[in-house]
Write a protein that holds these residues in place. Structure first.
Motif, PDB file in Angstrom:
ATOM      1  N   ARG A   6       0.838  -1.204   0.000  1.00 57.36           N
ATOM      2  CA  ARG A   6       0.000   0.000   0.000  1.00 57.36           C
ATOM      3  C   ARG A   6       0.862   1.240   0.000  1.00 57.36           C
ATOM      4  O   ARG A   6       1.914   1.275   0.610  1.00 57.36           O
ATOM      5  CB  ARG A   6      -0.868   0.029   1.251  1.00 57.36           C
ATOM      6  N   LYS A   8       1.852   4.818   1.286  1.00 56.78           N
ATOM      7  CA  LYS A   8       1.771   5.466   2.590  1.00 56.78           C
ATOM      8  C   LYS A   8       1.834   6.968   2.380  1.00 56.78           C
ATOM      9  O   LYS A   8       2.712   7.466   1.689  1.00 56.78           O
ATOM     10  CB  LYS A   8       2.909   5.014   3.494  1.00 56.78           C
ATOM     11  N   ALA A  10       1.677  10.785   4.432  1.00 54.61           N
ATOM     12  CA  ALA A  10       1.653  11.603   5.645  1.00 54.61           C
ATOM     13  C   ALA A  10       0.757  12.788   5.323  1.00 54.61           C
ATOM     14  O   ALA A  10       0.922  13.439   4.287  1.00 54.61           O
ATOM     15  CB  ALA A  10       3.057  12.074   6.000  1.00 54.61           C
ATOM     16  N   TRP A  22       4.415  11.806   0.238  1.00 54.12           N
ATOM     17  CA  TRP A  22       4.642  10.385   0.079  1.00 54.12           C
ATOM     18  C   TRP A  22       5.971  10.194  -0.658  1.00 54.12           C
ATOM     19  O   TRP A  22       6.503  11.121  -1.241  1.00 54.12           O
ATOM     20  CB  TRP A  22       3.492   9.706  -0.659  1.00 54.12           C
ATOM     21  N   VAL A 103      -4.685   2.852   0.677  1.00 54.77           N
ATOM     22  CA  VAL A 103      -3.543   3.596   1.199  1.00 54.77           C
ATOM     23  C   VAL A 103      -3.470   3.463   2.714  1.00 54.77           C
ATOM     24  O   VAL A 103      -4.465   3.165   3.373  1.00 54.77           O
ATOM     25  CB  VAL A 103      -3.614   5.097   0.821  1.00 54.77           C
ATOM     26  N   ASP A 104      -2.285   3.679   3.242  1.00 59.14           N
ATOM     27  CA  ASP A 104      -2.087   3.844   4.673  1.00 59.14           C
ATOM     28  C   ASP A 104      -1.861   5.328   4.902  1.00 59.14           C
ATOM     29  O   ASP A 104      -1.111   5.975   4.165  1.00 59.14           O
ATOM     30  CB  ASP A 104      -0.868   3.062   5.165  1.00 59.14           C
ATOM     31  N   VAL A 105      -2.505   5.873   5.918  1.00 59.24           N
ATOM     32  CA  VAL A 105      -2.433   7.299   6.195  1.00 59.24           C
ATOM     33  C   VAL A 105      -1.815   7.511   7.563  1.00 59.24           C
ATOM     34  O   VAL A 105      -2.214   6.873   8.542  1.00 59.24           O
ATOM     35  CB  VAL A 105      -3.846   7.934   6.136  1.00 59.24           C
ATOM     36  N   VAL A 106      -0.838   8.396   7.632  1.00 62.90           N
ATOM     37  CA  VAL A 106      -0.224   8.805   8.886  1.00 62.90           C
ATOM     38  C   VAL A 106      -0.629  10.254   9.108  1.00 62.90           C
ATOM     39  O   VAL A 106      -0.439  11.094   8.235  1.00 62.90           O
ATOM     40  CB  VAL A 106       1.317   8.695   8.819  1.00 62.90           C
TER      41      VAL A 106
END
Length: 121
Positions: A6, A8, A10, A22, A103-106
């Motif tokens: 995925r 990632k 920010a 990203w 997606v991974d979200v920070v």
């Protein structure tokens, strides 16, 4: 079966802009997307080639409109927990130019949110 990693991101969902970053092929990429939405949709017929971004959340229609004096306010605490914030983040992700994918979200929490969370435990 292979699974694709995925993407990632920010994300800083600020009160005036959403900033996303990203890493793509070893290079840091960044998009700054102004929070400028108003209710109802915009017609593409009036814009001569400009992209129109119309969205629906529930039964409410929104459009991205960087020049509207009717832009909805995003400089209040409630905005952080509102559908309009969700929409602003979604719109910013679309501005990345990447194909839609999981997606991974920070995200970062504000100090007040972190303190209130700690105090409530």
């Amino acid at each position: 079966m292979t699974t694709q990693a995925r993407m990632k991101f920010a994300i800083d969902d600020g009160s005036t802009n959403v900033k996303i970053s990203w890493i793509e092929n070893g290079t840091l990429k960044t998009v700054v997307s102004p929070n400028s939405f108003r209710k109802d949709w915009k017609s593409a017929a009036l814009l001569r080639g400009q992209k129109v971004f119309n969205y629906t959340i529930g039964t409410t229609k929104y459009t991205y409109d960087a020049t509207s004096d009717k832009a909805l306010s995003t400089t209040h605490i409630e905005y952080q927990y509102d559908d309009l914030n969700l929409l602003a983040v979604h719109h910013a992700l679309l501005q990345s130019g990447l194909e839609p994918c999981e997606v991974d979200v920070v995200v970062r929490l504000s100090r007040s949110t972190m303190c209130m969370t700690r105090l409530s435990k």
